[in-house]
Design an enzyme around this catalytic site. Structure first.
Site, PDB file in Angstrom:
ATOM      1  N   VAL A   1       0.874  -1.171   0.000  1.00 53.37           N
ATOM      2  CA  VAL A   1       0.000   0.000   0.000  1.00 53.37           C
ATOM      3  C   VAL A   1       0.911   1.222   0.000  1.00 53.37           C
ATOM      4  O   VAL A   1       1.549   1.530   0.999  1.00 53.37           O
ATOM      5  CB  VAL A   1      -0.932   0.018   1.234  1.00 53.37           C
TER       6      VAL A   1
ATOM      7  N   ASN B   1       2.078   5.309  -0.593  1.00 59.70           N
ATOM      8  CA  ASN B   1       1.646   6.600  -0.097  1.00 59.70           C
ATOM      9  C   ASN B   1       2.513   7.662  -0.749  1.00 59.70           C
ATOM     10  O   ASN B   1       3.685   7.412  -1.037  1.00 59.70           O
ATOM     11  CB  ASN B   1       1.808   6.620   1.430  1.00 59.70           C
ATOM     12  N   ALA B   2       1.954   8.853  -0.974  1.00 62.55           N
ATOM     13  CA  ALA B   2       2.728   9.942  -1.572  1.00 62.55           C
ATOM     14  C   ALA B   2       3.961  10.274  -0.727  1.00 62.55           C
ATOM     15  O   ALA B   2       4.985  10.689  -1.252  1.00 62.55           O
ATOM     16  CB  ALA B   2       1.855  11.177  -1.741  1.00 62.55           C
TER      17      ALA B   2
ATOM     18  N   TYR C   1       6.601   8.509   0.624  1.00 62.96           N
ATOM     19  CA  TYR C   1       7.091   7.151   0.382  1.00 62.96           C
ATOM     20  C   TYR C   1       7.443   6.375   1.642  1.00 62.96           C
ATOM     21  O   TYR C   1       7.262   5.165   1.702  1.00 62.96           O
ATOM     22  CB  TYR C   1       8.292   7.166  -0.570  1.00 62.96           C
TER      23      TYR C   1
ATOM     24  N   CYS D   1       4.798  -2.541   3.001  1.00 59.20           N
ATOM     25  CA  CYS D   1       5.096  -3.692   2.146  1.00 59.20           C
ATOM     26  C   CYS D   1       4.056  -4.796   2.338  1.00 59.20           C
ATOM     27  O   CYS D   1       3.441  -4.910   3.401  1.00 59.20           O
ATOM     28  CB  CYS D   1       6.473  -4.241   2.464  1.00 59.20           C
TER      29      CYS D   1
ATOM     30  N   GLU E   1       4.556  -8.008   2.729  1.00 58.01           N
ATOM     31  CA  GLU E   1       4.956  -8.953   3.766  1.00 58.01           C
ATOM     32  C   GLU E   1       4.571  -8.440   5.151  1.00 58.01           C
ATOM     33  O   GLU E   1       4.032  -9.176   5.980  1.00 58.01           O
ATOM     34  CB  GLU E   1       6.471  -9.193   3.737  1.00 58.01           C
TER      35      GLU E   1
ATOM     36  N   CYS F   1      12.401  -6.937   1.013  1.00 51.46           N
ATOM     37  CA  CYS F   1      13.354  -5.862   1.300  1.00 51.46           C
ATOM     38  C   CYS F   1      14.014  -6.118   2.658  1.00 51.46           C
ATOM     39  O   CYS F   1      13.611  -7.018   3.408  1.00 51.46           O
ATOM     40  CB  CYS F   1      12.649  -4.503   1.278  1.00 51.46           C
TER      41      CYS F   1
ATOM     42  N   CYS G   1      11.617  -5.971   5.692  1.00 54.12           N
ATOM     43  CA  CYS G   1      10.747  -7.144   5.754  1.00 54.12           C
ATOM     44  C   CYS G   1      11.532  -8.384   6.178  1.00 54.12           C
ATOM     45  O   CYS G   1      11.021  -9.227   6.914  1.00 54.12           O
ATOM     46  CB  CYS G   1      10.053  -7.374   4.427  1.00 54.12           C
TER      47      CYS G   1
END
Length: 126
Positions: free
Chosen positions: A43, A45-46, A48, A53, A55, A86, A89
């Site tokens: 999800v 978002n503007a 960042y 993530c 996971e 990443c 995660c």
């Protein structure tokens, strides 16, 4: 549950990804030791840094339902590459076990498997 069923659950979750910026949808499905499956998608978002993530979404859903023991997690992305988690995660997955099977799949459902501790040698723990 088979590996392929877990990957299919991640592929279905990927369809719900909110990715207006990267256009890189990711889906995840975590299998608990009690046999339950929790899914998640990324999800964006503007801002960042506020992006979540797939996971972490799947694991947070499981933990919020009282599950803390995981046997496997499948991760899929929208490319032909095997989708590796990443660094953040990897740390979160390993927090719940050094022997969690991580199934890194591509859009065709082909996958490679590693244990969580293999993906993050020297992980942080208290």
């Amino acid at each position: 549950m088979t590996d392929q069923q877990l990957i299919t659950a991640a592929l279905l979750a990927q369809k719900n990804a909110y990715v207006p910026y990267s256009k890189f949808p990711v889906g995840a499905a975590v299998l608990t030791k009690s046999g339950k499956v929790f899914t998640g998608c990324n999800v964006e978002n503007a801002s960042y840094g506020s992006t979540t993530c797939a996971e972490r979404t799947a694991i947070a859903k499981a933990v919020s339902e009282g599950e803390r023991e995981f046997s496997a997690i499948a991760i899929v992305c929208g490319s032909g590459e095997y989708c590796s988690p990443c660094g953040s995660c990897r740390q979160i997955i390993t927090e719940f076990g050094e022997d969690i099977r991580v199934l890194m799949a591509n859009k065709d459902g082909e996958y490679r498997e590693k244990l969580s501790a293999e993906l993050l040698p020297g992980f942080f723990k208290l």
